[in-house]
Design a protein around this motif. Structure first.
Motif, PDB file in Angstrom:
ATOM      1  N   ILE A 122      40.507  49.710  28.434  1.00 12.25           N
ATOM      2  CA  ILE A 122      40.276  48.588  27.524  1.00 12.25           C
ATOM      3  C   ILE A 122      39.845  47.354  28.317  1.00 12.25           C
ATOM      4  N   SER A 123      40.525  47.108  29.421  1.00 11.19           N
ATOM      5  CA  SER A 123      40.194  45.938  30.241  1.00 11.19           C
ATOM      6  C   SER A 123      38.905  46.132  31.022  1.00 11.19           C
ATOM      7  N   THR A 124      38.725  47.317  31.612  1.00  7.14           N
ATOM      8  CA  THR A 124      37.552  47.512  32.459  1.00  7.14           C
ATOM      9  C   THR A 124      36.270  47.639  31.658  1.00  7.14           C
ATOM     10  N   LEU A 125      36.343  48.127  30.437  1.00  6.84           N
ATOM     11  CA  LEU A 125      35.137  48.179  29.618  1.00  6.84           C
ATOM     12  C   LEU A 125      34.614  46.778  29.337  1.00  6.84           C
ATOM     13  N   ASP A 126      35.508  45.817  29.365  1.00  5.81           N
ATOM     14  CA  ASP A 126      35.120  44.417  29.175  1.00  5.81           C
ATOM     15  C   ASP A 126      34.677  43.780  30.499  1.00  5.81           C
ATOM     16  N   GLY A 127      34.807  44.519  31.597  1.00  8.95           N
ATOM     17  CA  GLY A 127      34.363  44.014  32.891  1.00  8.95           C
ATOM     18  C   GLY A 127      35.437  43.331  33.710  1.00  8.95           C
ATOM     19  N   ARG A 128      36.681  43.363  33.255  1.00 15.50           N
ATOM     20  CA  ARG A 128      37.782  42.719  33.973  1.00 15.50           C
ATOM     21  C   ARG A 128      38.552  43.736  34.786  1.00 15.50           C
ATOM     22  N   GLY A 129      38.975  43.342  35.975  1.00 16.25           N
ATOM     23  CA  GLY A 129      39.847  44.182  36.786  1.00 16.25           C
ATOM     24  C   GLY A 129      41.293  44.030  36.323  1.00 16.25           C
ATOM     25  N   ILE A 130      42.165  44.867  36.865  1.00 21.12           N
ATOM     26  CA  ILE A 130      43.583  44.839  36.507  1.00 21.12           C
ATOM     27  C   ILE A 130      44.371  44.272  37.692  1.00 21.12           C
ATOM     28  N   ASP A 131      45.087  43.163  37.487  1.00 24.23           N
ATOM     29  CA  ASP A 131      45.953  42.596  38.523  1.00 24.23           C
ATOM     30  C   ASP A 131      47.283  43.336  38.526  1.00 24.23           C
ATOM     31  N   VAL A 132      47.696  43.802  39.703  1.00 22.51           N
ATOM     32  CA  VAL A 132      48.952  44.536  39.843  1.00 22.51           C
ATOM     33  C   VAL A 132      49.937  43.631  40.576  1.00 22.51           C
ATOM     34  N   PHE A 133      50.839  43.001  39.819  1.00 18.79           N
ATOM     35  CA  PHE A 133      51.883  42.118  40.344  1.00 18.79           C
ATOM     36  C   PHE A 133      51.335  41.034  41.264  1.00 18.79           C
ATOM     37  N   ASP A 134      50.120  40.632  41.077  1.00 19.05           N
ATOM     38  CA  ASP A 134      49.451  39.644  41.933  1.00 19.05           C
ATOM     39  C   ASP A 134      49.384  40.083  43.388  1.00 19.05           C
ATOM     40  N   TRP A 135      49.561  41.384  43.645  1.00 17.03           N
ATOM     41  CA  TRP A 135      49.443  41.920  44.995  1.00 17.03           C
ATOM     42  C   TRP A 135      48.002  42.308  45.292  1.00 17.03           C
ATOM     43  N   PHE A 136      47.379  42.992  44.329  1.00 18.04           N
ATOM     44  CA  PHE A 136      45.998  43.421  44.495  1.00 18.04           C
ATOM     45  C   PHE A 136      45.381  43.611  43.111  1.00 18.04           C
ATOM     46  N   THR A 137      44.081  43.775  43.078  1.00 18.93           N
ATOM     47  CA  THR A 137      43.363  43.967  41.822  1.00 18.93           C
ATOM     48  C   THR A 137      42.662  45.316  41.841  1.00 18.93           C
ATOM     49  N   VAL A 138      42.887  46.097  40.788  1.00 21.78           N
ATOM     50  CA  VAL A 138      42.158  47.348  40.618  1.00 21.78           C
ATOM     51  C   VAL A 138      40.836  46.974  39.961  1.00 21.78           C
ATOM     52  N   PRO A 139      39.727  47.251  40.627  1.00 20.89           N
ATOM     53  CA  PRO A 139      38.447  46.785  40.101  1.00 20.89           C
ATOM     54  C   PRO A 139      38.017  47.535  38.840  1.00 20.89           C
ATOM     55  N   ALA A 140      37.159  46.889  38.085  1.00 20.34           N
ATOM     56  CA  ALA A 140      36.590  47.513  36.892  1.00 20.34           C
ATOM     57  C   ALA A 140      35.499  48.479  37.331  1.00 20.34           C
ATOM     58  N   ILE A 141      35.759  49.759  37.213  1.00 16.11           N
ATOM     59  CA  ILE A 141      34.791  50.777  37.630  1.00 16.11           C
ATOM     60  C   ILE A 141      33.745  50.989  36.545  1.00 16.11           C
ATOM     61  N   ILE A 142      34.203  51.041  35.311  1.00 13.96           N
ATOM     62  CA  ILE A 142      33.306  51.272  34.176  1.00 13.96           C
ATOM     63  C   ILE A 142      33.176  49.963  33.413  1.00 13.96           C
ATOM     64  N   GLU A 143      31.968  49.499  33.250  1.00 14.85           N
ATOM     65  CA  GLU A 143      31.758  48.296  32.444  1.00 14.85           C
ATOM     66  C   GLU A 143      30.752  48.637  31.361  1.00 14.85           C
ATOM     67  N   ASN A 144      31.193  48.540  30.133  1.00 17.46           N
ATOM     68  CA  ASN A 144      30.343  48.870  29.007  1.00 17.46           C
ATOM     69  C   ASN A 144      30.737  47.960  27.844  1.00 17.46           C
ATOM     70  N   LYS A 145      30.154  46.791  27.799  1.00 19.06           N
ATOM     71  CA  LYS A 145      30.512  45.793  26.785  1.00 19.06           C
ATOM     72  C   LYS A 145      30.381  46.379  25.379  1.00 19.06           C
ATOM     73  N   GLY A 146      31.331  46.010  24.534  1.00 18.39           N
ATOM     74  CA  GLY A 146      31.310  46.449  23.146  1.00 18.39           C
ATOM     75  C   GLY A 146      32.156  47.679  22.868  1.00 18.39           C
ATOM     76  N   TRP A 147      32.602  48.378  23.905  1.00 18.33           N
ATOM     77  CA  TRP A 147      33.403  49.585  23.724  1.00 18.33           C
ATOM     78  C   TRP A 147      34.897  49.328  23.835  1.00 18.33           C
ATOM     79  N   GLU A 148      35.289  48.110  24.174  1.00 13.40           N
ATOM     80  CA  GLU A 148      36.724  47.851  24.350  1.00 13.40           C
ATOM     81  C   GLU A 148      37.499  47.999  23.049  1.00 13.40           C
ATOM     82  N   ASP A 149      36.881  47.685  21.909  1.00 12.13           N
ATOM     83  CA  ASP A 149      37.571  47.870  20.624  1.00 12.13           C
ATOM     84  C   ASP A 149      37.789  49.352  20.325  1.00 12.13           C
ATOM     85  N   THR A 150      36.798  50.175  20.636  1.00  8.44           N
ATOM     86  CA  THR A 150      36.936  51.621  20.434  1.00  8.44           C
ATOM     87  C   THR A 150      38.017  52.183  21.351  1.00  8.44           C
ATOM     88  N   ALA A 151      38.035  51.745  22.599  1.00  3.89           N
ATOM     89  CA  ALA A 151      39.073  52.192  23.533  1.00  3.89           C
ATOM     90  C   ALA A 151      40.452  51.751  23.041  1.00  3.89           C
TER      91      ALA A 151
END
Length: 77
Positions: free
Chosen positions: A4-33
């Motif tokens: 849901i987050s990566t389809l919007d192009g945002r990475g995931i912050d893990v406890f402010d230690w590191f960020t898991v990058p957005a591998i798949i970016e496909n705008k408009g699909w986050e609602d479907t996900a």
């Protein structure tokens, strides 16, 4: 949740230690996900409830000792 987050192009912050990058970016699909995520979550809750009901049925109606054995652990030697 990750998709849901990566389809919007945002990475995931893990406890402010590191960020898991957005591998798949496909705008408009986050609602479907999000919808798929919601359906799978509800299906999992229903499955858990049915499983619990079946275990209680076997214990109280069928008088199976499986649930008792699961609570008490393996028999003592």
């Amino acid at each position: 949740g990750y998709f849901i987050s990566t389809l919007d192009g945002r990475g995931i912050d893990v406890f402010d230690w590191f960020t898991v990058p957005a591998i798949i970016e496909n705008k408009g699909w986050e609602d479907t996900a999000g919808l798929i995520h919601e359906i799978v979550a509800y299906a999992t809750m229903v499955l858990a409830a049915v499983h619990t009901a079946a275990a209680l049925k076997h214990h109280f109606i069928d008088h199976s000792r499986v649930l008792t054995r699961m609570w008490s652990g393996p028999p003592s030697a």
